[in-house]
Design an enzyme around this catalytic site. Structure first.
Site, PDB file in Angstrom:
ATOM      1  N   ARG A  19       0.897  -1.402  -0.166  1.00 14.68           N
ATOM      2  CA  ARG A  19      -0.024   0.028   0.016  1.00 14.68           C
ATOM      3  C   ARG A  19       0.935   1.296  -0.085  1.00 14.68           C
ATOM      4  O   ARG A  19       0.211   2.380   0.045  1.00 14.68           O
ATOM      5  CB  ARG A  19      -0.791  -0.002   1.295  1.00 14.68           C
ATOM      6  CG  ARG A  19      -2.063  -0.862   0.849  1.00 14.68           C
ATOM      7  CD  ARG A  19      -3.007  -0.411  -0.213  1.00 14.68           C
ATOM      8  NE  ARG A  19      -4.100  -1.358  -0.484  1.00 14.68           N
ATOM      9  CZ  ARG A  19      -5.166  -0.900  -0.057  1.00 14.68           C
ATOM     10  NH1 ARG A  19      -5.527  -0.054   0.925  1.00 14.68           N
ATOM     11  NH2 ARG A  19      -6.141  -1.864  -0.352  1.00 14.68           N
ATOM     12  N   HIS A  44      16.252  -9.974   5.102  1.00 14.52           N
ATOM     13  CA  HIS A  44      17.055 -10.353   3.898  1.00 14.52           C
ATOM     14  C   HIS A  44      16.715  -9.195   2.813  1.00 14.52           C
ATOM     15  O   HIS A  44      15.732  -9.215   2.025  1.00 14.52           O
ATOM     16  CB  HIS A  44      16.170 -11.750   3.569  1.00 14.52           C
ATOM     17  CG  HIS A  44      16.751 -12.221   2.237  1.00 14.52           C
ATOM     18  ND1 HIS A  44      17.009 -13.813   2.238  1.00 14.52           N
ATOM     19  CD2 HIS A  44      17.800 -11.823   1.154  1.00 14.52           C
ATOM     20  CE1 HIS A  44      17.665 -13.912   1.200  1.00 14.52           C
ATOM     21  NE2 HIS A  44      18.173 -12.975   0.450  1.00 14.52           N
ATOM     22  N   ARG A  46      16.784  -7.548  -0.460  1.00 13.66           N
ATOM     23  CA  ARG A  46      17.014  -8.004  -1.839  1.00 13.66           C
ATOM     24  C   ARG A  46      17.583  -6.801  -2.632  1.00 13.66           C
ATOM     25  O   ARG A  46      16.838  -5.800  -2.196  1.00 13.66           O
ATOM     26  CB  ARG A  46      16.055  -8.647  -2.304  1.00 13.66           C
ATOM     27  CG  ARG A  46      16.048 -10.183  -1.754  1.00 13.66           C
ATOM     28  CD  ARG A  46      14.775 -10.979  -2.485  1.00 13.66           C
ATOM     29  NE  ARG A  46      14.590 -12.380  -1.778  1.00 13.66           N
ATOM     30  CZ  ARG A  46      15.356 -13.194  -1.869  1.00 13.66           C
ATOM     31  NH1 ARG A  46      16.362 -13.428  -2.609  1.00 13.66           N
ATOM     32  NH2 ARG A  46      15.146 -14.495  -1.204  1.00 13.66           N
ATOM     33  N   HIS A  51      11.023  -6.401  -0.546  1.00 11.16           N
ATOM     34  CA  HIS A  51      10.212  -6.374   1.060  1.00 11.16           C
ATOM     35  C   HIS A  51      11.059  -5.505   1.963  1.00 11.16           C
ATOM     36  O   HIS A  51      10.928  -4.230   1.917  1.00 11.16           O
ATOM     37  CB  HIS A  51       9.837  -8.006   1.444  1.00 11.16           C
ATOM     38  CG  HIS A  51      10.866  -8.754   1.053  1.00 11.16           C
ATOM     39  ND1 HIS A  51      12.349  -8.874   1.144  1.00 11.16           N
ATOM     40  CD2 HIS A  51      10.685  -9.917   0.106  1.00 11.16           C
ATOM     41  CE1 HIS A  51      12.886  -9.949   0.522  1.00 11.16           C
ATOM     42  NE2 HIS A  51      11.989 -10.688  -0.173  1.00 11.16           N
ATOM     43  N   GLU A  71      20.735 -11.489   6.112  1.00 12.97           N
ATOM     44  CA  GLU A  71      21.008 -12.583   5.078  1.00 12.97           C
ATOM     45  C   GLU A  71      20.864 -11.950   3.828  1.00 12.97           C
ATOM     46  O   GLU A  71      20.080 -11.121   3.374  1.00 12.97           O
ATOM     47  CB  GLU A  71      20.078 -13.886   5.640  1.00 12.97           C
ATOM     48  CG  GLU A  71      18.651 -13.519   5.318  1.00 12.97           C
ATOM     49  CD  GLU A  71      17.790 -14.818   5.378  1.00 12.97           C
ATOM     50  OE1 GLU A  71      17.914 -15.636   6.305  1.00 12.97           O
ATOM     51  OE2 GLU A  71      16.559 -14.763   4.597  1.00 12.97           O
ATOM     52  N   THR A 101      12.771 -16.982  -3.363  1.00 14.91           N
ATOM     53  CA  THR A 101      13.453 -17.055  -2.112  1.00 14.91           C
ATOM     54  C   THR A 101      14.493 -17.967  -2.338  1.00 14.91           C
ATOM     55  O   THR A 101      14.871 -18.485  -3.383  1.00 14.91           O
ATOM     56  CB  THR A 101      12.228 -17.823  -1.381  1.00 14.91           C
ATOM     57  OG1 THR A 101      12.571 -18.028   0.114  1.00 14.91           O
ATOM     58  CG2 THR A 101      11.810 -19.205  -1.962  1.00 14.91           C
ATOM     59  N   HIS A 191      14.223 -22.527   6.647  1.00 17.48           N
ATOM     60  CA  HIS A 191      13.313 -22.701   5.430  1.00 17.48           C
ATOM     61  C   HIS A 191      12.218 -23.760   5.547  1.00 17.48           C
ATOM     62  O   HIS A 191      12.668 -24.989   6.036  1.00 17.48           O
ATOM     63  CB  HIS A 191      14.394 -23.003   4.291  1.00 17.48           C
ATOM     64  CG  HIS A 191      13.911 -22.111   3.209  1.00 17.48           C
ATOM     65  ND1 HIS A 191      12.809 -22.289   2.410  1.00 17.48           N
ATOM     66  CD2 HIS A 191      14.508 -21.068   2.589  1.00 17.48           C
ATOM     67  CE1 HIS A 191      12.584 -21.273   1.735  1.00 17.48           C
ATOM     68  NE2 HIS A 191      13.671 -20.472   1.389  1.00 17.48           N
ATOM     69  N   ASP A 192      11.057 -23.202   5.540  1.00 13.63           N
ATOM     70  CA  ASP A 192      10.076 -24.263   5.691  1.00 13.63           C
ATOM     71  C   ASP A 192       9.978 -24.600   6.841  1.00 13.63           C
ATOM     72  O   ASP A 192       9.226 -25.819   7.013  1.00 13.63           O
ATOM     73  CB  ASP A 192       9.753 -24.930   4.371  1.00 13.63           C
ATOM     74  CG  ASP A 192       9.434 -24.394   3.297  1.00 13.63           C
ATOM     75  OD1 ASP A 192       8.317 -23.406   3.434  1.00 13.63           O
ATOM     76  OD2 ASP A 192       9.810 -24.708   2.249  1.00 13.63           O
ATOM     77  N   GLY A 214      10.463 -17.407   8.701  1.00 14.08           N
ATOM     78  CA  GLY A 214       9.477 -16.268   8.265  1.00 14.08           C
ATOM     79  C   GLY A 214       8.250 -16.956   7.708  1.00 14.08           C
ATOM     80  O   GLY A 214       7.067 -16.716   8.863  1.00 14.08           O
TER      81      GLY A 214
END
Ligand code: PXP
Length: 240
Positions: A19, A44, A46, A51, A71, A101, A191-192, A214
């Protein structure tokens, strides 16, 4: 064995960016995560800033009271930001700039000189360095040769295999962890990881210093709220 929970707040920044205003407030969210018991915060940033933005990193860093883990792929922009804000830990990941990702660990052998150089620059400034690897004992040994302090094991294959056969799914991670420990490294994972698969992973590992989580955690927070979610993840990490 104490395992720290580092909350990856990238998804919160993604929601804010949808937004263009400051809702939700990423810095406040990070501070609330600490207040609710998170041992650390992971970001992270990027290159496309889709993000977490570099400005977020600069804003959040001085506010945080616990572990700050940054990271990312170590290009010069990322490295200069790390050397400016001095996180407690940098986790080096090999993703291409546009990657959705992280989807694999480093080929440490092919990047040994590059990683050695990067790790040296970060450690010179007192930053702990963790190298993101697949569950492969050889990669763990090579990460130690490159000068890493820790490795972070890429746990997606564990998460994918958990429902079918969790014992088989975790076995390569135990082997990689043993090699890392023998090489003198600390151990992170991410991760996951989720409320479903986290406790078994931790119980199976000979050592686990930190998990960074996350996606699943933020999804759980939609139903449970962030305070209760952090409480439940911490509970998974404290039950023997
Ligand atoms: N560790 C690394 C190196 C990552 O790139 C990510 C995703 O940003 C995570 C951990 C967290 O993964 P997840 O969002 O699936 O919990």
């Amino acid at each position: 064995m104490k395992t720290n929970l580092s909350v990856n707040i990238n998804k919160v920044a993604t929601l804010r960016n949808a937004r263009g205003e400051n809702n939700p407030d990423v810095a406040r969210f990070a501070l609330d995560c600490e207040r609710f018991g998170a041992d650390g915060i992971t970001v992270h940033p990027r290159p496309d800033e889709r993000h977490i933005r570099r400005a977020d990193v600069r804003e959040i860093r001085p506010l945080l009271g616990r572990e700050f883990n940054m990271e990312g792929y170590p290009d010069e922009v990322f490295l200069n930001l790390a050397l400016e804000v001095l996180p407690d830990q940098v986790t080096l990941v090999p993703d291409a700039p546009g990657a959705l990702t992280s989807s694999a660990g480093w080929d440490v052998k092919a990047n040994l000189d590059f990683l050695r150089g990067v790790i040296g620059r970060l450690k010179e400034r007192g930053i702990r360095v963790s190298v993101f690897i697949d569950a492969d004992p050889e990669q763990a040994r090579l990460a130690a040769q490159a000068g890493a302090d820790r490795v972070e094991l890429y746990t997606k294959p564990y998460a994918d295999g958990y429902a079918a056969d969790r014992k088989e799914a975790v076995a390569p991670f135990v082997a990689a962890a043993k090699a890392a420990i023998e090489a003198g490294l600390g151990l992170n994972a991410g991760h996951d990881l989720s409320l479903e698969n986290l406790a078994y992973f931790r119980r199976s590992m000979p050592r686990l210093d930190e998990v960074s989580i996350g996606h699943a955690l933020i999804c759980d927070a939609l139903y449970l709220g962030i305070e209760e979610t952090i409480r439940q993840y911490k509970e998974q990490l404290t039950n023997e």
